[in-house]
Design an enzyme around this catalytic site. Structure first.
Site, PDB file in Angstrom:
ATOM      1  N   SER A  54       0.788  -5.263   0.460  1.00 50.09           N
ATOM      2  CA  SER A  54       0.863  -6.012  -0.800  1.00 50.09           C
ATOM      3  C   SER A  54       1.863  -7.158  -0.654  1.00 50.09           C
ATOM      4  O   SER A  54       1.661  -8.043   0.173  1.00 50.09           O
ATOM      5  CB  SER A  54       1.247  -5.078  -1.951  1.00 50.09           C
ATOM      6  OG  SER A  54       1.226  -5.757  -3.181  1.00 50.09           O
ATOM      7  N   THR A  55       2.950  -7.138  -1.421  1.00 48.66           N
ATOM      8  CA  THR A  55       3.926  -8.235  -1.384  1.00 48.66           C
ATOM      9  C   THR A  55       4.491  -8.413   0.027  1.00 48.66           C
ATOM     10  O   THR A  55       4.983  -7.469   0.629  1.00 48.66           O
ATOM     11  CB  THR A  55       5.081  -7.947  -2.364  1.00 48.66           C
ATOM     12  OG1 THR A  55       4.539  -7.614  -3.629  1.00 48.66           O
ATOM     13  CG2 THR A  55       5.990  -9.156  -2.492  1.00 48.66           C
ATOM     14  N   HIS A  99      -3.336  -6.781  -1.590  1.00 45.63           N
ATOM     15  CA  HIS A  99      -3.340  -7.099  -3.023  1.00 45.63           C
ATOM     16  C   HIS A  99      -3.309  -8.616  -3.197  1.00 45.63           C
ATOM     17  O   HIS A  99      -2.320  -9.258  -2.856  1.00 45.63           O
ATOM     18  CB  HIS A  99      -2.125  -6.488  -3.723  1.00 45.63           C
ATOM     19  CG  HIS A  99      -2.135  -4.987  -3.744  1.00 45.63           C
ATOM     20  ND1 HIS A  99      -1.002  -4.250  -3.974  1.00 45.63           N
ATOM     21  CD2 HIS A  99      -3.130  -4.085  -3.570  1.00 45.63           C
ATOM     22  CE1 HIS A  99      -1.299  -2.965  -3.947  1.00 45.63           C
ATOM     23  NE2 HIS A  99      -2.589  -2.839  -3.689  1.00 45.63           N
ATOM     24  N   MET A 126       5.210  -3.651  -3.041  1.00 45.30           N
ATOM     25  CA  MET A 126       5.857  -2.973  -4.155  1.00 45.30           C
ATOM     26  C   MET A 126       5.050  -1.746  -4.573  1.00 45.30           C
ATOM     27  O   MET A 126       3.844  -1.690  -4.374  1.00 45.30           O
ATOM     28  CB  MET A 126       5.977  -3.915  -5.355  1.00 45.30           C
ATOM     29  CG  MET A 126       6.880  -5.100  -5.123  1.00 45.30           C
ATOM     30  SD  MET A 126       6.947  -6.161  -6.568  1.00 45.30           S
ATOM     31  CE  MET A 126       7.624  -7.646  -5.846  1.00 45.30           C
ATOM     32  N   ASP A 157       1.091   2.259  -3.998  1.00 44.36           N
ATOM     33  CA  ASP A 157      -0.339   2.285  -3.710  1.00 44.36           C
ATOM     34  C   ASP A 157      -0.564   2.656  -2.244  1.00 44.36           C
ATOM     35  O   ASP A 157       0.050   2.080  -1.356  1.00 44.36           O
ATOM     36  CB  ASP A 157      -0.965   0.911  -4.007  1.00 44.36           C
ATOM     37  CG  ASP A 157      -2.473   0.908  -3.878  1.00 44.36           C
ATOM     38  OD1 ASP A 157      -3.083   1.993  -4.019  1.00 44.36           O
ATOM     39  OD2 ASP A 157      -3.046  -0.165  -3.641  1.00 44.36           O
TER      40      ASP A 157
END
Length: 396
Positions: A216-217, A243, A336, A339
């Site tokens: 993600s991030t 993401h 973050m 998930d």
């Protein structure tokens, strides 16, 4: 208190963003900058905690400034620009250079910020906690690996009468190192699936390996580090959930494909998974791996409800591949939240192998932390060693 520097060539936008941050109890505007050169000077002089950066600016644009800032005085950066929606390539380049996140101005350079106020504050607040570091990739670290199949051990003969040369038959994979496989694009059917498709099991899927990566991030930069090191002759497919909103994953895939030995593309519905190919889930679509005829596997895309506020969700992908068992190599990287953790539990219950990015090399140590703290990681590796760990796990 989060001290933020606002860089935008529009006086109107500098005023709007300043007022927005000043209304927050946990933000303080450290200063403003009017172009890329001014931004670099203000970052060094004011030492803010966070930078919001426009892309289109005079004297020096935002991408040029970002590259210098991340090399000389790295800090968390959120791109706030009209180009982050229309110019997805520029956004992907910014993320690859080290920007933490991005927000697209609604309606162009002179826009109504009130429609995205919550998004700006939420992303800036989260980015301020992220770890920014120099984008370092040495020549040796960026060189793609070569996949060498593991040779089977042959039994030794007792007391051989003489030394003799044994010729081993070379195992062929159909790939030539340094050459990308030919990609046959399958016309996309409607990717909207109303019901979850059937999932894989060790009984119905082939014995071929599969690699599944969730991030993600900080993911675009992490994926660039890992994927550019994967060999073009990797004897299995790779599926990725990053993401990211719709419209950006295609640019991400095309950029990675242009700089990698292994082939990279945005995944399509009903597409057969091939060796030496990376498939990135399209933004706004869940990705599953499902059985196909002849013991093959294929991609299934759907727009079911978000899972953990994500679509695509790592958990959805991980759960779909858990049944592959010992032939699955799963990887969880910077991001973050948590998930991927629930899906990883199912992967480990079925005998799959897991690799987690270590804390020191993560932009945000959230998703890998959840997996590590749950005791689900077989290996914990720095970012620059993950590709090597993947190749070794596939080779076993």
């Amino acid at each position: 208190m989060i001290r933020v520097l606002i860089a935008d060539d529009s006086a109107f936008m500098r005023k709007i963003l300043s007022d927005l941050f000043n209304r927050q109890s946990d933000f303080e505007v450290a200063g403003t900058a009017v172009n890329g050169k001014d931004t670099i000077e203000k970052v060094k002089a004011l030492k803010p905690d966070l930078l919001t950066l426009d892309i289109q600016m005079p004297v020096m644009d935002g991408l040029e400034a970002l590259a210098i800032i991340m090399e000389e005085c790295p800090l968390p950066v959120v791109m706030v620009s009209s180009m982050t929606q229309a110019g997805t390539d520029a956004t992907i380049r910014a993320l690859a250079l080290g920007a933490i996140d991005f927000v697209g101005k609604a309606g162009g350079p002179i826009s109504k910020i009130d429609s995205i106020e919550n998004e700006i504050i939420t992303k800036c607040r989260a980015a301020a906690t992220a770890r920014a570091s120099k984008v370092r990739t040495s020549a040796s670290e960026s060189r793609p690996l070569i996949f060498i199949p593991k040779q089977k051990e042959t039994p030794t003969e007792p007391d051989p009468p003489a030394m003799r040369k044994i010729e081993f038959k070379r195992r062929t994979t159909g790939f030539v190192p340094g050459q990308k496989p030919t990609i046959t694009r399958i016309p996309a059917a409607s990717p909207i699936v109303t019901k979850p498709p059937s999932t894989l099991s060790s009984n119905t899927s082939s014995n071929k390996k599969l690699v599944a990566i969730g991030t993600s991030t900080g993911g675009p930069q992490a994926l660039q580090t890992v994927i550019t090191r994967l060999p073009g002759n990797l004897p299995c497919g790779v599926v990725v959930v990053q993401h990211m909103p719709a419209g950006f994953t295609k640019s991400l895939a095309e950029r990675l494909d242009s700089i990698s030995e292994i082939a990279v593309k945005e995944a399509e519905h009903d597409e057969i998974i091939k060796d030496g190919q990376v498939y990135i889930a399209p933004g706004n679509y869940h990705l599953r791996v499902v059985p196909a005829s002849g013991g093959q596997r294929k991609i299934a895309l759907s727009q079911e409800e978000r899972v953990g506020n994500h679509r695509p969700a790592v958990n959805v992908m991980f759960e779909s591949v858990a049944g592959i068992g010992k032939n699955l190599v799963s990887v969880i990287m910077t991001g973050m939240g948590c998930d991927g953790c629930e899906g990883m539990k199912k992967i480990k219950a079925n005998g799959g192998y897991s690799i987690a990015q270590d804390e020191a090399s993560c932009v945000v140590y959230g998703m890998p932390k959840a997996v590590v703290e749950a005791g689900l990681a077989d290996e914990i590796k720095p970012l620059t060693k993950i590709a090597e760990a993947i190749v070794e796990a596939v080779r076993r």
